[in-house]
Design a protein around this motif. Structure first.
Motif, PDB file in Angstrom:
ATOM      1  N   VAL A  37      25.083  -0.629  19.354  1.00  0.00           N
ATOM      2  CA  VAL A  37      24.276   0.588  19.287  1.00  0.00           C
ATOM      3  C   VAL A  37      25.129   1.729  19.840  1.00  0.00           C
ATOM      4  N   LEU A  55      22.110   2.041  15.065  1.00  0.00           N
ATOM      5  CA  LEU A  55      22.246   0.592  15.085  1.00  0.00           C
ATOM      6  C   LEU A  55      23.232   0.217  13.988  1.00  0.00           C
ATOM      7  N   PHE A  77      18.559   6.661  13.953  1.00  0.00           N
ATOM      8  CA  PHE A  77      17.278   7.176  14.418  1.00  0.00           C
ATOM      9  C   PHE A  77      17.542   8.514  15.113  1.00  0.00           C
ATOM     10  N   MET A  89       8.601   7.111  20.885  1.00  0.00           N
ATOM     11  CA  MET A  89       9.550   6.293  20.135  1.00  0.00           C
ATOM     12  C   MET A  89      10.158   5.213  21.021  1.00  0.00           C
ATOM     13  N   ALA A  90      10.449   5.525  22.279  1.00  0.00           N
ATOM     14  CA  ALA A  90      10.981   4.514  23.200  1.00  0.00           C
ATOM     15  C   ALA A  90       9.978   3.376  23.354  1.00  0.00           C
ATOM     16  N   LYS A  91       8.699   3.699  23.439  1.00  0.00           N
ATOM     17  CA  LYS A  91       7.667   2.661  23.543  1.00  0.00           C
ATOM     18  C   LYS A  91       7.615   1.812  22.269  1.00  0.00           C
ATOM     19  N   ALA A  92       7.783   2.447  21.113  1.00  0.00           N
ATOM     20  CA  ALA A  92       7.794   1.689  19.853  1.00  0.00           C
ATOM     21  C   ALA A  92       8.968   0.713  19.825  1.00  0.00           C
ATOM     22  N   PHE A  93      10.147   1.155  20.283  1.00  0.00           N
ATOM     23  CA  PHE A  93      11.307   0.265  20.318  1.00  0.00           C
ATOM     24  C   PHE A  93      11.126  -0.840  21.358  1.00  0.00           C
ATOM     25  N   GLU A  94      10.410  -0.548  22.443  1.00  0.00           N
ATOM     26  CA  GLU A  94      10.102  -1.597  23.424  1.00  0.00           C
ATOM     27  C   GLU A  94       9.174  -2.640  22.813  1.00  0.00           C
ATOM     28  N   GLU A  95       8.247  -2.212  21.947  1.00  0.00           N
ATOM     29  CA  GLU A  95       7.385  -3.168  21.233  1.00  0.00           C
ATOM     30  C   GLU A  95       8.212  -4.049  20.300  1.00  0.00           C
ATOM     31  N   ILE A  96       9.187  -3.456  19.634  1.00  0.00           N
ATOM     32  CA  ILE A  96      10.080  -4.235  18.768  1.00  0.00           C
ATOM     33  C   ILE A  96      10.832  -5.270  19.606  1.00  0.00           C
ATOM     34  N   ALA A  97      11.337  -4.858  20.763  1.00  0.00           N
ATOM     35  CA  ALA A  97      12.055  -5.791  21.645  1.00  0.00           C
ATOM     36  C   ALA A  97      11.151  -6.933  22.066  1.00  0.00           C
TER      37      ALA A  97
END
Length: 110
Positions: A37, A55, A77, A89-97
């Motif tokens: 990244v 990414l 992104f 958006m950071a929270k969305a990426f944390e959900e992906i993680a």
């Protein structure tokens, strides 16, 4: 900016439509994923400097001649300006993680 309409999909998940009202989906297969990244900085001709998280995707060494020709594929992104949208958006990426860490192990390919 108004939220775009969403459509229900399997297992109660929702997909968001793009600006034309059509569903947009981007598939990145597990074999293409890397852990690389990078932060991108790009100045526009209006003197605004934009930043993005990129990414980098797997790419065959045979495609790059000479080796310093870095035209690898990536998912970029572009970062929102406001702290509020950045946090969303950071929270969305944390959900992906979290999905990566907790999804059943018997699925997928390496």
């Amino acid at each position: 900016m108004p939220r775009l309409p969403a459509q229900a999909t399997r297992k109660g998940k929702r997909r968001t439509a793009n600006h034309t009202g059509e569903i947009m989906r981007i598939n990145i297969y597990s074999q293409e994923l890397t852990s690389e990244v990078i932060l991108v900085e790009k100045a526009s001709n209006t003197e605004v400097v934009y930043h993005a998280a990129q990414l980098i995707l797997h790419s065959s060494e045979k495609l790059h001649h000479p080796p310093e020709d870095d035209d690898r594929s990536a998912v970029t992104f572009w970062l929102p300006k406001s702290d509020h949208r950045r946090e969303e958006m950071a929270k969305a990426f944390e959900e992906i993680a979290a999905i990566f860490r907790t999804a059943p192990k018997a699925t997928g390919l390496d």
